[in-house]
Design a protein around this motif. Structure first.
Motif, PDB file in Angstrom:
ATOM      1  N   PRO A 145      -4.719   2.530   3.557  1.00 48.70           N
ATOM      2  CA  PRO A 145      -3.708   1.483   3.748  1.00 48.70           C
ATOM      3  C   PRO A 145      -4.236   0.203   4.386  1.00 48.70           C
ATOM      4  CG  PRO A 145      -3.126   3.513   4.935  1.00 48.70           C
ATOM      5  CD  PRO A 145      -4.501   3.694   4.418  1.00 48.70           C
ATOM      6  N   ASP A 146      -5.349   0.285   5.093  1.00 47.70           N
ATOM      7  CA  ASP A 146      -5.933  -0.925   5.694  1.00 47.70           C
ATOM      8  C   ASP A 146      -7.326  -1.146   5.120  1.00 47.70           C
ATOM      9  OD1 ASP A 146      -4.054  -2.018   7.807  1.00 47.70           O
ATOM     10  OD2 ASP A 146      -4.109   0.098   8.380  1.00 47.70           O
ATOM     11  N   ILE A 179      -0.633 -13.252  -4.173  1.00 42.86           N
ATOM     12  CA  ILE A 179       0.683 -13.906  -4.134  1.00 42.86           C
ATOM     13  C   ILE A 179       0.614 -15.331  -4.655  1.00 42.86           C
ATOM     14  CG2 ILE A 179       1.448 -12.427  -2.261  1.00 42.86           C
ATOM     15  CD1 ILE A 179       1.003 -14.735  -0.339  1.00 42.86           C
ATOM     16  N   PHE A 226      -1.788   0.080   0.769  1.00 45.54           N
ATOM     17  CA  PHE A 226      -0.398  -0.131   1.193  1.00 45.54           C
ATOM     18  C   PHE A 226       0.357  -0.881   0.105  1.00 45.54           C
ATOM     19  CE2 PHE A 226       3.174  -2.096   3.264  1.00 45.54           C
ATOM     20  CZ  PHE A 226       3.586  -1.165   4.206  1.00 45.54           C
ATOM     21  N   ASN A 229       0.778   1.126  -3.088  1.00 46.01           N
ATOM     22  CA  ASN A 229       1.788   2.166  -2.975  1.00 46.01           C
ATOM     23  C   ASN A 229       3.198   1.579  -3.087  1.00 46.01           C
ATOM     24  OD1 ASN A 229       3.604   4.093  -1.145  1.00 46.01           O
ATOM     25  ND2 ASN A 229       1.886   5.287  -1.946  1.00 46.01           N
ATOM     26  N   LYS A 233       5.757   2.555  -6.147  1.00 45.57           N
ATOM     27  CA  LYS A 233       7.051   3.181  -5.861  1.00 45.57           C
ATOM     28  C   LYS A 233       8.208   2.252  -6.195  1.00 45.57           C
ATOM     29  CE  LYS A 233       5.355   6.450  -2.427  1.00 45.57           C
ATOM     30  NZ  LYS A 233       5.073   6.666  -0.981  1.00 45.57           N
ATOM     31  N   THR A 234       7.989   0.934  -6.040  1.00 46.79           N
ATOM     32  CA  THR A 234       9.036  -0.011  -6.423  1.00 46.79           C
ATOM     33  C   THR A 234       9.265   0.061  -7.921  1.00 46.79           C
ATOM     34  OG1 THR A 234       8.423  -1.491  -4.617  1.00 46.79           O
ATOM     35  CG2 THR A 234       9.760  -2.429  -6.383  1.00 46.79           C
ATOM     36  N   GLY A 237      11.158   3.179  -8.697  1.00 49.39           N
ATOM     37  CA  GLY A 237      12.559   3.058  -8.294  1.00 49.39           C
ATOM     38  C   GLY A 237      13.347   2.165  -9.231  1.00 49.39           C
TER      39      GLY A 237
ATOM     40  N   LEU B 177       9.771  -1.527   5.397  1.00 48.85           N
ATOM     41  CA  LEU B 177       9.125  -1.162   4.132  1.00 48.85           C
ATOM     42  C   LEU B 177       7.777  -0.521   4.440  1.00 48.85           C
ATOM     43  CD1 LEU B 177       9.309  -1.192   1.062  1.00 48.85           C
ATOM     44  CD2 LEU B 177       8.194  -3.429   1.089  1.00 48.85           C
ATOM     45  N   ASN B 178       7.621   0.719   3.998  1.00 49.26           N
ATOM     46  CA  ASN B 178       6.427   1.472   4.365  1.00 49.26           C
ATOM     47  C   ASN B 178       6.025   2.409   3.233  1.00 49.26           C
ATOM     48  OD1 ASN B 178       4.326   2.427   5.974  1.00 49.26           O
ATOM     49  ND2 ASN B 178       5.618   2.642   7.784  1.00 49.26           N
ATOM     50  N   ILE B 179       4.941   3.154   3.431  1.00 50.25           N
ATOM     51  CA  ILE B 179       4.430   4.011   2.349  1.00 50.25           C
ATOM     52  C   ILE B 179       4.662   5.488   2.654  1.00 50.25           C
ATOM     53  CG2 ILE B 179       2.730   2.301   1.674  1.00 50.25           C
ATOM     54  CD1 ILE B 179       0.583   3.938   3.050  1.00 50.25           C
ATOM     55  N   GLY B 180       5.556   5.745   3.588  1.00 56.92           N
ATOM     56  CA  GLY B 180       5.918   7.119   3.889  1.00 56.92           C
ATOM     57  C   GLY B 180       7.150   7.117   4.768  1.00 56.92           C
ATOM     58  N   GLY B 186       1.842   4.729   7.414  1.00 58.92           N
ATOM     59  CA  GLY B 186       1.669   3.335   7.067  1.00 58.92           C
ATOM     60  C   GLY B 186       0.360   2.710   7.470  1.00 58.92           C
ATOM     61  N   ASN B 187       0.336   1.399   7.433  1.00 56.20           N
ATOM     62  CA  ASN B 187      -0.875   0.688   7.845  1.00 56.20           C
ATOM     63  C   ASN B 187      -0.748   0.280   9.309  1.00 56.20           C
ATOM     64  OD1 ASN B 187       0.970  -1.366   7.735  1.00 56.20           O
ATOM     65  ND2 ASN B 187      -0.001  -2.483   6.052  1.00 56.20           N
ATOM     66  N   ASP B 188      -1.765  -0.393   9.796  1.00 56.04           N
ATOM     67  CA  ASP B 188      -1.788  -0.771  11.200  1.00 56.04           C
ATOM     68  C   ASP B 188      -0.523  -1.559  11.569  1.00 56.04           C
ATOM     69  OD1 ASP B 188      -3.474  -0.896  13.670  1.00 56.04           O
ATOM     70  OD2 ASP B 188      -3.175  -3.051  13.345  1.00 56.04           O
ATOM     71  N   THR B 190       2.594  -1.684  10.135  1.00 52.01           N
ATOM     72  CA  THR B 190       3.872  -0.959  10.177  1.00 52.01           C
ATOM     73  C   THR B 190       3.880   0.096  11.286  1.00 52.01           C
ATOM     74  OG1 THR B 190       3.084   0.537   8.440  1.00 52.01           O
ATOM     75  CG2 THR B 190       4.409  -1.344   7.745  1.00 52.01           C
ATOM     76  N   GLU B 209      10.832   3.335   1.450  1.00 55.27           N
ATOM     77  CA  GLU B 209       9.737   3.165   0.508  1.00 55.27           C
ATOM     78  C   GLU B 209      10.175   2.266  -0.636  1.00 55.27           C
ATOM     79  OE1 GLU B 209       6.932   6.535   0.123  1.00 55.27           O
ATOM     80  OE2 GLU B 209       8.709   7.743   0.572  1.00 55.27           O
ATOM     81  N   GLY B 210       9.172   1.819  -1.405  1.00 52.38           N
ATOM     82  CA  GLY B 210       9.463   0.911  -2.505  1.00 52.38           C
ATOM     83  C   GLY B 210      10.584   1.408  -3.396  1.00 52.38           C
ATOM     84  N   ARG B 211      10.615   2.722  -3.626  1.00 53.01           N
ATOM     85  CA  ARG B 211      11.609   3.237  -4.565  1.00 53.01           C
ATOM     86  C   ARG B 211      13.019   3.194  -3.990  1.00 53.01           C
ATOM     87  NH1 ARG B 211       9.167   8.304  -3.003  1.00 53.01           N
ATOM     88  NH2 ARG B 211       7.770   8.194  -4.779  1.00 53.01           N
ATOM     89  N   PHE B 226       3.088 -10.951   2.361  1.00 57.29           N
ATOM     90  CA  PHE B 226       2.286 -10.591   1.196  1.00 57.29           C
ATOM     91  C   PHE B 226       2.972  -9.464   0.430  1.00 57.29           C
ATOM     92  CE2 PHE B 226      -0.995  -8.545  -1.246  1.00 57.29           C
ATOM     93  CZ  PHE B 226      -1.813  -9.584  -1.670  1.00 57.29           C
ATOM     94  N   VAL B 227       3.310  -8.413   1.157  1.00 53.11           N
ATOM     95  CA  VAL B 227       3.955  -7.250   0.542  1.00 53.11           C
ATOM     96  C   VAL B 227       5.304  -7.643  -0.055  1.00 53.11           C
ATOM     97  CG1 VAL B 227       5.009  -5.008   1.050  1.00 53.11           C
ATOM     98  CG2 VAL B 227       2.766  -5.578   1.990  1.00 53.11           C
TER      99      VAL B 227
END
Lengths: 331, 331
Positions: A145-146, A179, A226, A229, A233-234, A237, B177-180, B186-188, B190, B209-211, B226-227
């Protein structure tokens, strides 16, 4: 060629896993499928009488559940199906393994059991995403993730090899998920990764944006674990939400219901084109062996295709390819 | 109440912008709409004869193009429509501004012209995303690509106020918003943001999560710029790709064409529910004034709705709300 299948991993294990493995065994008679898990739970799902001769069971008493802490579970459960299957690959009892179980556990087992390919700093989970131009590779989708810029460069190299060898995409176009289009756009990571990719000798087409991915504008989409993922998942969904809405909206009146019947085959074609099961699974790239990660909700069809992918990975010798492409001298 | 509209900004400027502003002027007679830009280019699009009495033109000779470097353009083009419109807000000649031009330029103009609200470390671009549960707020979608945990906390506070006051969502559910799902995933960024949000006193529902986003499982989705930008653009791309596929697949035979006619109204309803134009635009949260950012491809309808959003922002006094919620003592 021997493929170990984690019979206990996944939302539909062991039934669908066993079913899929048996289908693969029939489709590829030259393979030997090794079902790893609790024999007593696997047996009932074997086609009685017509059990393919090239399917065997390897007893593994324990299982790793989705909730468990991956590294801890893998260290403590030496007799779990994922650990045993991975050990078989390390000890050359199998040429590859396939699992739909906990991705974290599979990653931990692969790192501990197989180790990284020399020169690889971070393995990446690659996934094949359906697009208007067919399946394209996205990585990393969660291993790391990083990430650092150097990792993204390695993902691009590994992903290009996979896209070329397994997806059959010539000179795959590598896109940096960003982006903005121009060089210099993005966050600290992508700003540092861009020049590395530009100088990589790969077919780097520059930055691509989220909206470009579904149109298949890049063959290999590179991003940190990150972002990848979230992207993956988006997309899952949204596809699900779309189909729910369509089902509701095109059946909300008698006329629409009739029309729905007429367009149903078309919608089915779309659903099929979006079906990850067609691609089966994708390997954990960068580990010293072939470990195919399947979607947790994989059914027989996905497992069957994942075995095919494993077979192609072995045949294309892409672990050797990657170690050549990433050998320290290269960097 | 006076709303300044950047008549020169956007893919369809000035025609659609002028049209939308005039529609808003008719819909909200108590408003005064100020069209900022080149009078000679704006005039032709005013409904001749029936020009609403509450629409005036404010001459601004220059424009900022999409390609230009935002900060540089804003500094050098003092007489550009976006800079003039922003200056009018600062000098209380207008209560809010609306633009569909370069987001970067609008952000730079707002930061230079309006400044940040005391206590706000980083402004955030919020966007209203259509979901199965209606419009939900996602922020940041690009103002700040390298965010710190403290920034995400501020986004959550600002977003909650916006969701409650403008979207009318009571006690908005804030999702990270996270990956679990579990805390610690997550990352640093989150991992550090989670405890801050947990202790924030906001209605924090944990990681999403994204979904989960398309299903509207959170009212305020918090992420780094960015995300958020990748999420937003991926959703746009997928929606577009999806409708392209549908159009193709349900008209590929005579029978399907007939069925397509019958389900068309249903598909139209879905398209409408996904239409960002319904939400018009969203403000740059954290600047000391109301600056509504519209999609670059906005047409009249989106501009009309953006003016409505601007009006509601002024009425709800949410700039004051935010400065109360984020005043340094609070932190």
């Amino acid at each position: 060629m021997k493929i170990a299948v984690d019979a206990m991993g996944g939302d539909h294990a062991p039934g669908e896993i066993v079913k899929g493995a048996c289908q693969a065994a029939e489709a590829f008679p030259q393979l030997e499928l090794i079902l790893v898990g609790r024999e007593r739970e696997i047996k009932p799902f074997l086609p009685n009488g017509s059990q393919p001769g090239n399917v065997v069971i390897r007893q593994a008493e324990e299982t790793v559940a989705m909730g468990e802490h991956p590294a801890q579970a893998v260290r403590s459960k030496k007799d779990s199906s994922i650990v045993v299957a991975t050990r078989m690959v390390r000890e050359k009892e199998a040429d590859a393994l396939v699992s739909a179980g906990s991705t974290g556990a599979q990653m931990a087992a692969s790192l501990l059991g197989l180790g990284r390919i020399k020169g690889v700093e971070r393995p990446a989970i690659a996934t094949v995403m359906p697009t208007l131009e067919g399946g394209k590779l996205v990585l990393d989708v969660g291993a790391n993730p990083d990430a650092k810029a150097e990792h993204l460069l390695q993902y691009a190299r590994m992903g290009s090899i996979y896209a070329e060898r397994i997806l059959g995409l010539r000179e795959p176009r590598v896109g940096l998920l960003n982006i903005g289009g121009e060089e210099g756009k993005g966050n600290d990571l992508t700003q540092h990764a861009y020049p590395l990719l530009k100088a990589s000798g790969l077919n780097f087409i520059g930055n691509i944006e989220g909206r470009d991915v579904p149109y298949g504008r890049a063959d290999v989409v590179v991003c940190d674990g990150f972002v990848g993922n979230v992207l993956l998942k988006t997309a899952e969904g949204l596809a699900g939400a779309f189909f729910e809405q369509i089902k509701e909206k095109i059946t909300s009146s008698p006329v629409r219901k009739l029309g729905a019947l007429m367009v149903k085959p078309g919608l089915k074609e779309i659903a099929r084109s979006l079906d990850y099961a067609e691609y089966g699974g994708a390997p954990l790239l960068g580990v010293n062996g072939i470990s195919i990660i399947c979607h947790g909700s994989s059914k027989a069809k996905a497992i069957r295709n994942a075995v095919r992918v494993a077979k192609e990975c072995v045949q294309s010798r892409f672990v050797e390819e990657i170690s050549r492409a990433l050998r320290p001298a290269d960097r």
